[in-house]
Design a protein around this motif. Structure first.
Motif, PDB file in Angstrom:
ATOM      1  N   ASP A   1       0.817  -1.214   0.000  1.00 27.26           N
ATOM      2  CA  ASP A   1       0.000   0.000   0.000  1.00 27.26           C
ATOM      3  C   ASP A   1       0.855   1.271   0.000  1.00 27.26           C
ATOM      4  N   ASP A   2       0.197   2.416   0.002  1.00 30.62           N
ATOM      5  CA  ASP A   2       0.911   3.690  -0.111  1.00 30.62           C
ATOM      6  C   ASP A   2       1.632   4.092   1.173  1.00 30.62           C
ATOM      7  N   LYS A   3       1.565   3.233   2.201  1.00 29.77           N
ATOM      8  CA  LYS A   3       2.312   3.462   3.443  1.00 29.77           C
ATOM      9  C   LYS A   3       3.508   2.515   3.559  1.00 29.77           C
ATOM     10  N   GLY A   4       3.657   1.645   2.549  1.00 29.60           N
ATOM     11  CA  GLY A   4       4.761   0.689   2.575  1.00 29.60           C
ATOM     12  C   GLY A   4       4.437  -0.601   3.296  1.00 29.60           C
ATOM     13  N   ASN A   5       3.159  -0.859   3.548  1.00 27.25           N
ATOM     14  CA  ASN A   5       2.741  -2.095   4.217  1.00 27.25           C
ATOM     15  C   ASN A   5       2.433  -3.180   3.192  1.00 27.25           C
ATOM     16  N   LEU A   6       2.871  -4.384   3.497  1.00 22.89           N
ATOM     17  CA  LEU A   6       2.581  -5.523   2.636  1.00 22.89           C
ATOM     18  C   LEU A   6       1.168  -6.002   2.927  1.00 22.89           C
ATOM     19  N   ARG A   7       0.285  -5.901   1.945  1.00 26.03           N
ATOM     20  CA  ARG A   7      -1.135  -6.180   2.176  1.00 26.03           C
ATOM     21  C   ARG A   7      -1.591  -7.544   1.656  1.00 26.03           C
ATOM     22  N   TRP A   8      -0.965  -8.016   0.589  1.00 25.37           N
ATOM     23  CA  TRP A   8      -1.429  -9.294   0.026  1.00 25.37           C
ATOM     24  C   TRP A   8      -0.316  -9.961  -0.766  1.00 25.37           C
ATOM     25  N   ILE A   9      -0.329 -11.316  -0.760  1.00 27.30           N
ATOM     26  CA  ILE A   9       0.656 -12.097  -1.524  1.00 27.30           C
ATOM     27  C   ILE A   9      -0.071 -13.126  -2.376  1.00 27.30           C
ATOM     28  N   PHE A  10       0.220 -13.132  -3.665  1.00 26.99           N
ATOM     29  CA  PHE A  10      -0.283 -14.162  -4.581  1.00 26.99           C
ATOM     30  C   PHE A  10       0.837 -15.184  -4.780  1.00 26.99           C
ATOM     31  N   THR A  11       0.611 -16.406  -4.318  1.00 20.84           N
ATOM     32  CA  THR A  11       1.654 -17.434  -4.452  1.00 20.84           C
ATOM     33  C   THR A  11       1.364 -18.427  -5.576  1.00 20.84           C
ATOM     34  N   ASP A  12       0.090 -18.672  -5.861  1.00 18.22           N
ATOM     35  CA  ASP A  12      -0.258 -19.638  -6.905  1.00 18.22           C
ATOM     36  C   ASP A  12      -0.490 -18.909  -8.227  1.00 18.22           C
ATOM     37  N   VAL A  13       0.583 -18.385  -8.790  1.00 18.43           N
ATOM     38  CA  VAL A  13       0.469 -17.606 -10.029  1.00 18.43           C
ATOM     39  C   VAL A  13       0.752 -18.467 -11.259  1.00 18.43           C
ATOM     40  N   GLU A  14       1.665 -19.407 -11.131  1.00 17.87           N
ATOM     41  CA  GLU A  14       2.117 -20.200 -12.280  1.00 17.87           C
ATOM     42  C   GLU A  14       0.968 -20.870 -13.024  1.00 17.87           C
ATOM     43  N   SER A  15      -0.023 -21.351 -12.279  1.00 19.50           N
ATOM     44  CA  SER A  15      -1.144 -22.060 -12.917  1.00 19.50           C
ATOM     45  C   SER A  15      -2.270 -21.120 -13.321  1.00 19.50           C
ATOM     46  N   ARG A  16      -2.093 -19.790 -13.067  1.00 19.11           N
ATOM     47  CA  ARG A  16      -3.178 -18.845 -13.313  1.00 19.11           C
ATOM     48  C   ARG A  16      -2.682 -17.602 -14.066  1.00 19.11           C
ATOM     49  N   ILE A  17      -1.625 -17.750 -14.850  1.00 17.27           N
ATOM     50  CA  ILE A  17      -1.004 -16.591 -15.492  1.00 17.27           C
ATOM     51  C   ILE A  17      -1.987 -15.811 -16.360  1.00 17.27           C
TER      52      ILE A  17
END
Length: 243
Positions: free
Chosen positions: A210-226
């Motif tokens: 986000d615009d404060k430098g906080n990590l808000r979300w991680i997508f880990t299963d990308v390879e099968s959903r490109i």
């Protein structure tokens, strides 16, 4: 055979199915890319008679199969793929400062946050590979939607600044890439995969900061959903910004 080596997992290893799949895709993509580049490069070897196209294709096919068999047999099957640990969400994103593909020096997490925008930071195995090209095109296709959400896209790989610059120019991307030489930042973000005998590459993962430098979300299963990854990122970005 190559097929059995590629699709078999040896017992006694600690690689999970996801890491194994990603590692297999990374190695295959890199080998295919290099072999394709080699096949289309000028070749003139008068002593071996590799001047005509059919001989060249045969030579590349044999060489590619040999390399593929060797790498998969000696690295992916008997040895574990070591994946890094993911950082926690709802906390400050790990700091970084890396050379950018615009060849304008470095880009840091601080400079991205100072822009007042949210950042979609995505890690990819290698420029010009099929999956990475498809992923970049998806982000470029939806670039105006990201802008409407006050978000910027930044890619990260271990590729050189020059290679990333060529990739961005070739695909006419309106965003840039960062060069994570040695994979230190990839490791900080839990995105690095260490493949014995091959090296360390970023896993295909995407992070929303986000615009404060906080990590808000991680997508880990990308390879099968490109193919639909960008749409999913946009959906999650919209959701996060309204909560």
């Amino acid at each position: 055979s190559i097929h059995h080596t590629l699709f078999r997992k040896s017992s006694g290893t600690d690689m999970n199915s996801s890491s194994f799949t990603i590692a297999r895709c990374i190695v295959l993509s890199l080998i295919i890319t290099e072999c394709s580049s080699f096949a289309h490069s000028p070749m003139k070897m008068s002593t071996s008679g590799l001047e005509n196209s059919s001989d060249r294709r045969s030579f590349v096919a044999r060489g590619g199969n040999a390399v593929l068999s060797s790498i998969l047999a000696t690295t992916l099957v008997p040895n574990p793929v070591k994946a890094a640990t993911l950082p926690p969400t709802e906390s400050k994103a790990p700091y970084f400062e890396l050379p950018n593909s615009r060849q304008e020096g470095t880009t840091s997490l601080s400079s991205l946050v100072e822009s007042g925008k949210w950042t979609v930071l995505y890690f990819y195995p290698g420029a010009f590979t099929q999956g990475c090209t498809m992923e970049a095109r998806g982000f470029q296709r939806d670039i105006d939607q990201y802008r409407s959400l006050n978000a910027q896209i930044v890619g990260v790989s271990v590729d050189s600044v020059e290679k990333n610059a060529k990739f961005c120019n070739s695909e006419e991307l309106d965003f840039y890439m960062l060069t994570d030489e040695g994979g230190k930042v990839s490791h900080l973000y839990g995105s690095s995969l260490s493949i014995p005998g091959v090296g360390t590459f970023p896993n295909r993962q995407t992070y929303i900061i986000d615009d404060k430098g906080n990590l808000r979300w991680i997508f880990t299963d990308v390879e099968s959903r490109i193919a639909k990854h960008s749409a999913e990122v946009l959906g999650k970005l919209s959701e996060l910004k309204t909560t």
